[in-house]
Enzyme design. Sequence first.
Site, PDB file in Angstrom:
ATOM      1  N   HIS A  59      42.367  44.959  36.411  1.00 58.94           N
ATOM      2  CA  HIS A  59      42.659  45.896  35.441  1.00 58.94           C
ATOM      3  C   HIS A  59      44.114  46.240  35.069  1.00 58.94           C
ATOM      4  O   HIS A  59      44.689  46.881  34.551  1.00 58.94           O
ATOM      5  CB  HIS A  59      42.054  47.499  35.697  1.00 58.94           C
ATOM      6  CG  HIS A  59      42.662  47.886  36.906  1.00 58.94           C
ATOM      7  ND1 HIS A  59      43.616  49.294  37.008  1.00 58.94           N
ATOM      8  CD2 HIS A  59      42.487  47.699  38.265  1.00 58.94           C
ATOM      9  CE1 HIS A  59      43.825  49.556  37.944  1.00 58.94           C
ATOM     10  NE2 HIS A  59      43.255  48.625  38.896  1.00 58.94           N
ATOM     11  N   CYS A 119      47.730  54.794  43.681  1.00 59.22           N
ATOM     12  CA  CYS A 119      46.834  55.046  44.812  1.00 59.22           C
ATOM     13  C   CYS A 119      47.281  56.092  45.654  1.00 59.22           C
ATOM     14  O   CYS A 119      46.538  56.401  46.907  1.00 59.22           O
ATOM     15  CB  CYS A 119      46.865  53.702  45.467  1.00 59.22           C
ATOM     16  SG  CYS A 119      45.753  52.566  44.436  1.00 59.22           S
TER      17      CYS A 119
END
Length: 404
Positions: free
Chosen positions: A201, A327
């Site tokens: 991605h 993240c």
Amino acid sequence: MNQIYLDYNATSPVRPEVLEVMLPFYKEQFGNPSSVHWAGRQVSGALEKAREQVASLINASPAEIVFVSCGSEGDNMAIKGSLDPLKEKGNHIITTSVEHPAVLETCQALEKDGYDVTYLPVSKDGQLDLADLEKAITDKTILISIMWANNETGNLYPIEEIGRIAKKYNIRFHTDAVQAVGKIPVDVQKANVDLLVISGHKIGAPKGVGAIYIRRGTRMKNFMHGGHQERNRRAGTQNVAGIVGLGKACEMAAAEQEDYYKRVRALRDRLEDGVLNQVPDIKLNGTPDRDDRLPNTLNVSFAYIEGESLLLNLDMFGIAASSGSACTSGSLEPSHVMGAMCVEVTLAHSSTRFSLGPETTAEEIDKVLEVLPATVQRLRDMSPLYNCGRTAEGCETCETVRRI
């Protein structure tokens, strides 16, 4: 209001050409690639074509490509899968203090299991000193894990030199190349890499698919059990549509890489020049040498204001940027990358990452340069720290930012 997306290092939209090749594998070509009948054979052929496309982008053999679910799985597989085959040699791992959490937290977990980990420091510009790497090597060192490009600053690391050092001492070398692949040339042969991780991605393929390059002859302990897919490297039915999409994205990246670098680099430089010239009291995070950064990444700290406030205000104008790794979003702690670079805490909290992609236009960059300076100034006008820093001689709180 036009929306402007400048967070490609977090994720990228699926490219239309990629989606087009994926769709048949959700409808007509639905077979399990492990099945021996026509439906399975139809799909397994597409899987092998994708393997060739991924391998070609990084100058590997298709047999050296294993499909996984994401970059984090690939990094875990590379590190944990290396330990058992090398346990007779030692238990020492070398990495850096600026790795993605997929590597850092894996290493921290291994320390609790008795492994010895050296986290190499970086300079204030986020650069590595290769002398530190050689000094850290011991006769117990079994793995070097250093990222190809930093996800927050865009800093590129001297992977070929690190590969030569690893080969010189006969140490396995893993690199998290999630941010590098598709943006700059990546050649596993030139770099003497043993293990390399890709995430779909980040390059216009969907989320939920990635790949790990495992150099031929590299012994690995199986990371997942329950099937003999991927030549017994990774159990589980393959995400066929995602893999086909990853293969197409890699094929497109290979064809467009030179043009991508020139075009996106020019837009990044246009943004960087504009920000540096129009906004006072800022700090560029990362090496000032633009050739040593990813062509699409700019990370800047804006003194006297919070990065989150700036992002929310930019979002009101439809501009999407980031304060660092997606993240670690939600954490109140400043970025570990800024900490490793000894960026002063208030500046670390204001770090903002702009990461461009193939769809970014010059008009979008100009719009950002129209909005950003006024937004920063408006937030500063409301900031007690800014007013203090402008008026209070000798204020310890403001001393650091005044030195910018």
